[in-house]
Scaffold this motif. Structure first.
Motif, PDB file in Angstrom:
ATOM      1  N   LEU A   1     -19.651  -4.773  -0.580  1.00 37.40           N
ATOM      2  CA  LEU A   1     -20.706  -3.846  -0.191  1.00 37.40           C
ATOM      3  C   LEU A   1     -20.166  -2.787   0.771  1.00 37.40           C
ATOM      4  O   LEU A   1     -19.321  -3.081   1.628  1.00 37.40           O
ATOM      5  CB  LEU A   1     -21.850  -4.594   0.482  1.00 37.40           C
ATOM      6  CG  LEU A   1     -22.721  -5.481  -0.409  1.00 37.40           C
ATOM      7  CD1 LEU A   1     -23.618  -6.366   0.443  1.00 37.40           C
ATOM      8  CD2 LEU A   1     -23.554  -4.632  -1.357  1.00 37.40           C
TER       9      LEU A   1
ATOM     10  N   SER B   1     -24.191  -3.078   4.280  1.00 37.77           N
ATOM     11  CA  SER B   1     -24.061  -4.438   4.803  1.00 37.77           C
ATOM     12  C   SER B   1     -24.224  -4.516   6.311  1.00 37.77           C
ATOM     13  O   SER B   1     -24.489  -5.593   6.857  1.00 37.77           O
ATOM     14  CB  SER B   1     -22.699  -5.022   4.413  1.00 37.77           C
ATOM     15  OG  SER B   1     -21.645  -4.276   4.982  1.00 37.77           O
TER      16      SER B   1
ATOM     17  N   ASP C   1     -22.848  -3.783  -5.813  1.00 38.08           N
ATOM     18  CA  ASP C   1     -21.794  -3.318  -4.912  1.00 38.08           C
ATOM     19  C   ASP C   1     -21.407  -1.870  -5.208  1.00 38.08           C
ATOM     20  O   ASP C   1     -21.193  -1.065  -4.289  1.00 38.08           O
ATOM     21  CB  ASP C   1     -20.564  -4.219  -5.046  1.00 38.08           C
ATOM     22  CG  ASP C   1     -20.788  -5.616  -4.489  1.00 38.08           C
ATOM     23  OD1 ASP C   1     -21.854  -5.844  -3.874  1.00 38.08           O
ATOM     24  OD2 ASP C   1     -19.918  -6.479  -4.689  1.00 38.08           O
TER      25      ASP C   1
ATOM     26  N   SER D   1     -23.919   0.416  -3.782  1.00 39.11           N
ATOM     27  CA  SER D   1     -23.816   0.537  -2.329  1.00 39.11           C
ATOM     28  C   SER D   1     -22.760   1.563  -1.937  1.00 39.11           C
ATOM     29  O   SER D   1     -22.948   2.346  -0.999  1.00 39.11           O
ATOM     30  CB  SER D   1     -23.501  -0.831  -1.702  1.00 39.11           C
ATOM     31  OG  SER D   1     -22.135  -1.184  -1.859  1.00 39.11           O
TER      32      SER D   1
END
Length: 400
Positions: free
Chosen positions: A74, A79, A176, A179
Motif C-alpha cells: 500500500l 496505509s 494496492d 493506492s
C-alpha cells in the motif's frame, strides 16, 4: 472454520450473519482472511459504543505491523493516514481539517449542493430507466469533495475509480495498485497547487505545511488522500442504501412525501437501518482487557461492526423494521468517540438534499429489477450497492 464476513451471501444481506454472531456473543473470536488468522468481532451495541471510545484499542497500524511480514504494498498515504493514528497525533491532524466540516461550513455549502442535485436530476430521462448510484449517489459527493480539494473536473472519474478499487475484497493487487495511483496523483496535485495556489481546502493545508511547518509532506499527501476517499465513499453508500430502503418501504416513503419536514430526523433511522459502513476501520488491543464478557488478549485485531450494533434488538426494538417514529438517535453509522466521522454533517446534508429532490420530483419511482438481482459491493468495510436501476411511469409529474 471459514470467515463469516466473506461469504457471498453476507455481501448481499449481512444482517442474518450479524444476528447469528451477536446472539452467540456480542464479542467473539472469528476467522478473518486467509491462513486462519483471527480477530475479535464486536456486534453488540453497548460493546461497540464502548469499544469505539476505548483508548486500549489503537489505530496505529504502523506500530501494529512493525516487524511483521506483509504481502501488501500500500502507498504510505493510504496505509499511514489520519485514521491510522492515535492521540496526540490524531487530534493535531484532525484539528487542521475540522473547520471545513463544521455545521456552519456545511450550511454554507447547502445551496451549491442543492444546485448540483438539480443539475444531476435534470439530466435524467423522462421515464427511466436510470441508475441512481451512477447518476446521483456517486457524482454528487465526488463533485463536492473534489471541488473542495481543487481536483480538476477531468480527473474526477479516474479518482473515483481508484477509490472504489481500494476496497476490492480478495484482490489485494488491485487494491494496492489503486493506492499507489491515488497516492501518486495527490502528490502531483499538491505540487501543482503549490506552484499555482488557489482557495481550496488543499491550498489551506499546503499553506499550513509551507507556512507554519506543522505538516510533513507525507502528512499533507495522506490527509489529501483520506479526504478525497472518505469524502465520498460513505455518502455514496448512504444515498443508495437510503433510497432503496424507502422504495422497499412504500408506507415510509409516502409519509415523507406527506411530511417532507420529517426527512432531516428520518436520516438517522435510515442510517441505523442500513449503515453505509459495515465494519469500522482497523483497531487492535494494546493490552489485555475484557469487553462484553469476552477476554481480549493484547496485540490482536478488533473489528467493530456498526452495521451489527445498529440492529441490536436490546438497543433498537424491532431492529429489522424501518420506523421513523423511533428516530434512530444513537446509531453508530458514523462511529463514536474521537474517531467519529469528520464529514458526518456534510454526508447528512448531501443525502438529505438528494433524497428530498428525488422524492419530490418522481411520484411513481420504483426499482427496475427485483431486489434479489441487485448487486452489492464485495467489501466488508463498506455496505453499498454497485447500482440501483430505477424506473417510473411515462408522464409522471416532475417539478421544474
Amino acid at each position: 472454520m471459514t470467515d463469516p464476513l466473506q461469504d457471498p451471501r453476507f455481501f448481499a444481506d449481512p444482517y442474518p450473519t450479524y444476528a447469528r454472531l451477536r446472539d452467540a456473543a456480542p464479542v467473539q473470536k472469528v476467522v478473518t482472511g486467509a491462513g486462519g488468522r483471527h480477530s475479535y468481532l464486536v456486534t453488540g451495541y453497548p460493546e461497540a459504543r464502548e469499544a469505539f471510545a476505548d483508548p486500549r484499542l489503537s489505530k496505529d497500524t504502523v506500530r501494529f505491523f512493525a516487524g511483521r511480514p506483509s504481502q501488501r504494498d500500500l502507498h504510505p498515504a493510504v496505509s499511514r493516514n489520519m485514521l491510522a493514528t492515535d492521540p496526540p497525533q490524531h487530534a493535531r491532524l484532525r484539528t487542521l481539517v475540522a473547520k471545513a466540516f463544521t455545521t456552519g461550513a456545511v450550511a454554507r455549502l447547502r445551496p451549491c449542493i442543492a444546485g448540483l442535485v438539480d443539475e444531476l436530476l435534470d439530466s435524467w430521462p423522462d421515464h427511466g430507466p436510470v441508475d441512481l448510484v451512477a447518476s446521483l449517489a456517486v457524482p454528487l459527493p465526488v463533485t463536492v469533495i473534489c471541488e473542495m480539494l481543487g481536483v480538476p473536473e477531468s480527473d474526477r472519474w479516474l479518482v473515483c475509480t481508484w477509490s472504489s478499487d481500494l476496497f476490492a475484497v480478495g484482490d489485494t493487487q488491485r487494491s494496492d495498485a489503486a493506492s499507489h495511483a491515488i497516492g501518486g496523483y495527490m502528490t502531483d496535485l499538491v505540487a501543482a497547487r503549490r506552484g499555482s495556489p488557489g482557495e481550496s481546502l488543499l491550498d489551506d493545508l499546503i499553506a499550513v505545511r509551507d507556512g507554519q511547518d506543522r505538516l510533513t509532506e507525507d502528512e499533507l499527501v495522506s490527509l489529501a488522500v483520506l479526504l478525497l476517499v472518505a469524502g465520498h465513499e460513505t455518502t455514496t453508500n448512504f444515498i443508495g442504501n437510503a433510497a432503496l430502503a424507502l422504495l422497499q418501504h412504500p408506507e415510509s416513503l409516502a409519509r415523507l412525501r406527506a411530511e417532507p419536514q420529517l426527512l432531516g430526523s428520518a436520516l438517522d433511522e435510515l442510517l441505523r437501518f442500513d449503515s453505509p459502513v459495515g465494519i469500522a476501520t482497523f483497531r487492535y488491543s494494546t493490552e489485555a482487557f475484557t469487553l462484553g464478557g469476552t477476554e481480549i488478549p493484547e496485540g490482536v485485531p478488533v473489528l467493530i461492526a456498526p452495521g451489527a450494533a445498529n440492529r441490536d434488538p436490546n438497543r433498537f426494538p424491532g431492529p429489522d423494521q424501518l420506523d421513523f417514529n423511533r428516530g434512530g438517535a444513537g446509531h453508530l453509522a458514523f462511529g463514536h468517540g474521537i474517531h467519529r466521522c469528520l464529514g458526518a454533517s456534510l454526508a447528512r446534508a448531501e443525502a438529505e438534499l438528494a433524497l428530498r429532490a428525488v422524492i419530490s420530483r418522481f411520484a411513481d419511482i420504483r426499482p427496475a429489477i427485483p431486489a434479489e438481482e441487485l448487486e452489492w459491493r464485495h467489501t466488508r468495510l463498506m455496505r453499498g450497492l454497485t447500482a440501483l436501476p430505477l424506473t417510473w411511469s411515462r408522464g409522471t409529474p416532475r417539478s421544474t
